[in-house]
Design a protein around this motif. Structure first.
Motif, PDB file in Angstrom:
ATOM      1  N   MET A   1       8.985 -32.804 -21.093  1.00  0.00           N
ATOM      2  CA  MET A   1       9.346 -31.435 -21.443  1.00  0.00           C
ATOM      3  C   MET A   1      10.867 -31.338 -21.602  1.00  0.00           C
ATOM      4  O   MET A   1      11.610 -31.762 -20.718  1.00  0.00           O
ATOM      5  CB  MET A   1       8.876 -30.453 -20.364  1.00  0.00           C
ATOM      6  N   ILE A   2      11.291 -30.801 -22.728  1.00  0.00           N
ATOM      7  CA  ILE A   2      12.710 -30.616 -22.986  1.00  0.00           C
ATOM      8  C   ILE A   2      13.037 -29.133 -22.853  1.00  0.00           C
ATOM      9  O   ILE A   2      12.476 -28.293 -23.568  1.00  0.00           O
ATOM     10  CB  ILE A   2      13.096 -31.119 -24.388  1.00  0.00           C
ATOM     11  N   ASN A   3      13.951 -28.798 -21.946  1.00  0.00           N
ATOM     12  CA  ASN A   3      14.322 -27.409 -21.682  1.00  0.00           C
ATOM     13  C   ASN A   3      15.782 -27.199 -22.067  1.00  0.00           C
ATOM     14  O   ASN A   3      16.684 -27.784 -21.443  1.00  0.00           O
ATOM     15  CB  ASN A   3      14.145 -27.097 -20.197  1.00  0.00           C
ATOM     16  N   LEU A   4      16.026 -26.380 -23.084  1.00  0.00           N
ATOM     17  CA  LEU A   4      17.381 -26.099 -23.534  1.00  0.00           C
ATOM     18  C   LEU A   4      17.705 -24.632 -23.284  1.00  0.00           C
ATOM     19  O   LEU A   4      16.894 -23.750 -23.567  1.00  0.00           O
ATOM     20  CB  LEU A   4      17.535 -26.418 -25.025  1.00  0.00           C
ATOM     21  N   TYR A   5      18.933 -24.379 -22.785  1.00  0.00           N
ATOM     22  CA  TYR A   5      19.330 -23.021 -22.435  1.00  0.00           C
ATOM     23  C   TYR A   5      20.711 -22.712 -22.989  1.00  0.00           C
ATOM     24  O   TYR A   5      21.659 -23.491 -22.811  1.00  0.00           O
ATOM     25  CB  TYR A   5      19.352 -22.844 -20.919  1.00  0.00           C
ATOM     26  N   ASN A   6      20.820 -21.559 -23.647  1.00  0.00           N
ATOM     27  CA  ASN A   6      22.100 -21.070 -24.148  1.00  0.00           C
ATOM     28  C   ASN A   6      22.718 -20.197 -23.050  1.00  0.00           C
ATOM     29  O   ASN A   6      22.554 -18.980 -23.040  1.00  0.00           O
ATOM     30  CB  ASN A   6      21.872 -20.275 -25.434  1.00  0.00           C
ATOM     31  N   MET A   7      23.417 -20.849 -22.118  1.00  0.00           N
ATOM     32  CA  MET A   7      23.984 -20.126 -20.976  1.00  0.00           C
ATOM     33  C   MET A   7      25.070 -20.967 -20.324  1.00  0.00           C
ATOM     34  O   MET A   7      25.208 -22.158 -20.584  1.00  0.00           O
ATOM     35  CB  MET A   7      22.888 -19.795 -19.957  1.00  0.00           C
ATOM     36  N   ASP A   8      25.834 -20.337 -19.473  1.00  0.00           N
ATOM     37  CA  ASP A   8      26.860 -21.010 -18.694  1.00  0.00           C
ATOM     38  C   ASP A   8      26.185 -21.930 -17.677  1.00  0.00           C
ATOM     39  O   ASP A   8      25.357 -21.482 -16.872  1.00  0.00           O
ATOM     40  CB  ASP A   8      27.709 -19.965 -17.979  1.00  0.00           C
ATOM     41  N   CYS A   9      26.541 -23.205 -17.707  1.00  0.00           N
ATOM     42  CA  CYS A   9      25.886 -24.152 -16.813  1.00  0.00           C
ATOM     43  C   CYS A   9      26.139 -23.823 -15.339  1.00  0.00           C
ATOM     44  O   CYS A   9      25.320 -24.164 -14.475  1.00  0.00           O
ATOM     45  CB  CYS A   9      26.335 -25.574 -17.112  1.00  0.00           C
ATOM     46  N   MET A  10      27.249 -23.147 -15.029  1.00  0.00           N
ATOM     47  CA  MET A  10      27.538 -22.826 -13.639  1.00  0.00           C
ATOM     48  C   MET A  10      26.485 -21.895 -13.049  1.00  0.00           C
ATOM     49  O   MET A  10      26.147 -21.996 -11.864  1.00  0.00           O
ATOM     50  CB  MET A  10      28.927 -22.194 -13.510  1.00  0.00           C
ATOM     51  N   GLU A  11      25.955 -21.011 -13.857  1.00  0.00           N
ATOM     52  CA  GLU A  11      24.890 -20.130 -13.378  1.00  0.00           C
ATOM     53  C   GLU A  11      23.665 -20.951 -12.995  1.00  0.00           C
ATOM     54  O   GLU A  11      23.018 -20.687 -11.968  1.00  0.00           O
ATOM     55  CB  GLU A  11      24.531 -19.105 -14.455  1.00  0.00           C
ATOM     56  N   ALA A  12      23.350 -21.942 -13.823  1.00  0.00           N
ATOM     57  CA  ALA A  12      22.184 -22.784 -13.555  1.00  0.00           C
ATOM     58  C   ALA A  12      22.409 -23.668 -12.329  1.00  0.00           C
ATOM     59  O   ALA A  12      21.518 -23.809 -11.473  1.00  0.00           O
ATOM     60  CB  ALA A  12      21.875 -23.646 -14.771  1.00  0.00           C
ATOM     61  N   LEU A  13      23.594 -24.254 -12.218  1.00  0.00           N
ATOM     62  CA  LEU A  13      23.879 -25.138 -11.085  1.00  0.00           C
ATOM     63  C   LEU A  13      23.833 -24.374  -9.773  1.00  0.00           C
ATOM     64  O   LEU A  13      23.255 -24.840  -8.778  1.00  0.00           O
ATOM     65  CB  LEU A  13      25.246 -25.789 -11.268  1.00  0.00           C
ATOM     66  N   GLN A  14      24.441 -23.198  -9.733  1.00  0.00           N
ATOM     67  CA  GLN A  14      24.504 -22.437  -8.486  1.00  0.00           C
ATOM     68  C   GLN A  14      23.148 -21.884  -8.069  1.00  0.00           C
ATOM     69  O   GLN A  14      22.939 -21.588  -6.889  1.00  0.00           O
ATOM     70  CB  GLN A  14      25.533 -21.317  -8.632  1.00  0.00           C
ATOM     71  N   ALA A  15      22.226 -21.767  -9.029  1.00  0.00           N
ATOM     72  CA  ALA A  15      20.887 -21.266  -8.711  1.00  0.00           C
ATOM     73  C   ALA A  15      19.912 -22.382  -8.339  1.00  0.00           C
ATOM     74  O   ALA A  15      18.835 -22.107  -7.807  1.00  0.00           O
ATOM     75  CB  ALA A  15      20.337 -20.483  -9.906  1.00  0.00           C
ATOM     76  N   ALA A  16      20.280 -23.633  -8.593  1.00  0.00           N
ATOM     77  CA  ALA A  16      19.367 -24.757  -8.372  1.00  0.00           C
ATOM     78  C   ALA A  16      19.407 -25.237  -6.928  1.00  0.00           C
ATOM     79  O   ALA A  16      20.459 -25.181  -6.268  1.00  0.00           O
ATOM     80  CB  ALA A  16      19.733 -25.902  -9.307  1.00  0.00           C
ATOM     81  N   PRO A  17      18.278 -25.729  -6.410  1.00  0.00           N
ATOM     82  CA  PRO A  17      18.263 -26.284  -5.038  1.00  0.00           C
ATOM     83  C   PRO A  17      18.951 -27.652  -4.992  1.00  0.00           C
ATOM     84  O   PRO A  17      19.198 -28.278  -6.033  1.00  0.00           O
ATOM     85  CB  PRO A  17      16.766 -26.413  -4.738  1.00  0.00           C
ATOM     86  N   ASP A  18      19.243 -28.117  -3.806  1.00  0.00           N
ATOM     87  CA  ASP A  18      19.868 -29.426  -3.629  1.00  0.00           C
ATOM     88  C   ASP A  18      18.992 -30.526  -4.233  1.00  0.00           C
ATOM     89  O   ASP A  18      17.757 -30.492  -4.109  1.00  0.00           O
ATOM     90  CB  ASP A  18      20.068 -29.720  -2.142  1.00  0.00           C
TER      91      ASP A  18
END
Length: 218
Positions: A1-18
């Motif tokens: 599965m390929i997931n592409l997002y048009n967004m600031d990566c910092m939002e994604a990193l800070q929301a992701a678990p360890d």
């Protein structure tokens, strides 16, 4: 599965678990204002009459003025188990002293072109070389470039074959041209790619869809 997002990566990193991703392969902007440096070099050495090149396939933007900060790297190491980070020579202050290096030899003899690029890699301690022609118009892989720092699909294919294993989740925080996504799709990896710029995101998404259609034909 390929997931592409048009967004600031910092939002994604800070929301992701360890340790959410198994391997991060990233190519952040170095903050060296690359286009202006090239023009300055040509002008000072008077190698030729230099004008800004007209690229039909991508839009020139101020994409390289702001490099990532310590917060980005802290989050990247938190959410991924292994990391491959291009531009290691620009980010030494943020990278661990342990780990190895990957050197991409571009096989170029032009004095105005970089002869290679350096990546930090967390899962080895040695130095590995990848040799692949990427010299101005002379390239080992036919391409219609859509991003100023586009890297070949073959580079990401090689990295995945060497440093990822079946079932790994792959992260790219700066999707750019989408070469990493195409390589991950071809190799059968789940992939997450983030791109803040809408134009580059749309171009990369289109390029991925074209690659997926070609694979279905064979």
């Amino acid at each position: 599965m390929i997931n592409l997002y048009n967004m600031d990566c910092m939002e994604a990193l800070q929301a992701a678990p360890d340790n959410y991703w198994d391997l991060a392969i990233v190519d952040p902007p170095y903050g060296i204002n690359r286009d202006k440096e090239v023009i300055k070099e040509y002008t000072e050495k008077r190698l030729c009459k230099w004008k800004k090149p007209k690229h039909k396939n991508y839009i020139k933007k101020d994409w390289d003025k702001q490099p990532p900060n310590k917060i980005y790297f802290d989050e990247l190491f938190r959410v991924s188990k292994k990391q491959i980070i291009w531009g290691a020579n620009y980010f030494n202050g943020y990278l661990p002293t342990t780990g190895g290096r990957i050197i991409w030899d571009k096989k170029t003899s032009m004095p105005t072109f970089s002869q290679g690029e350096i990546a930090f890699i967390s899962c080895i301690k040695s130095v590995k070389f990848f040799r692949f022609l990427w010299n101005g118009f002379a390239k080992a892989e036919p391409i219609n470039r859509i991003h100023p720092t586009e890297k070949p699909i073959a580079l990401y294919t090689w990295l995945l074959s060497k440093y990822a294993k079946k079932g790994d989740k792959i992260l790219d925080t700066h999707l750019g041209s989408g070469s990493s996504a195409i390589a991950a799709h071809k190799a059968g990896y789940d992939f997450w790619g983030y791109e803040i710029d809408k134009d580059y995101f749309n171009a990369a998404s289109k390029r991925l869809k074209e690659a997926q259609r070609q694979l279905l034909l064979f």
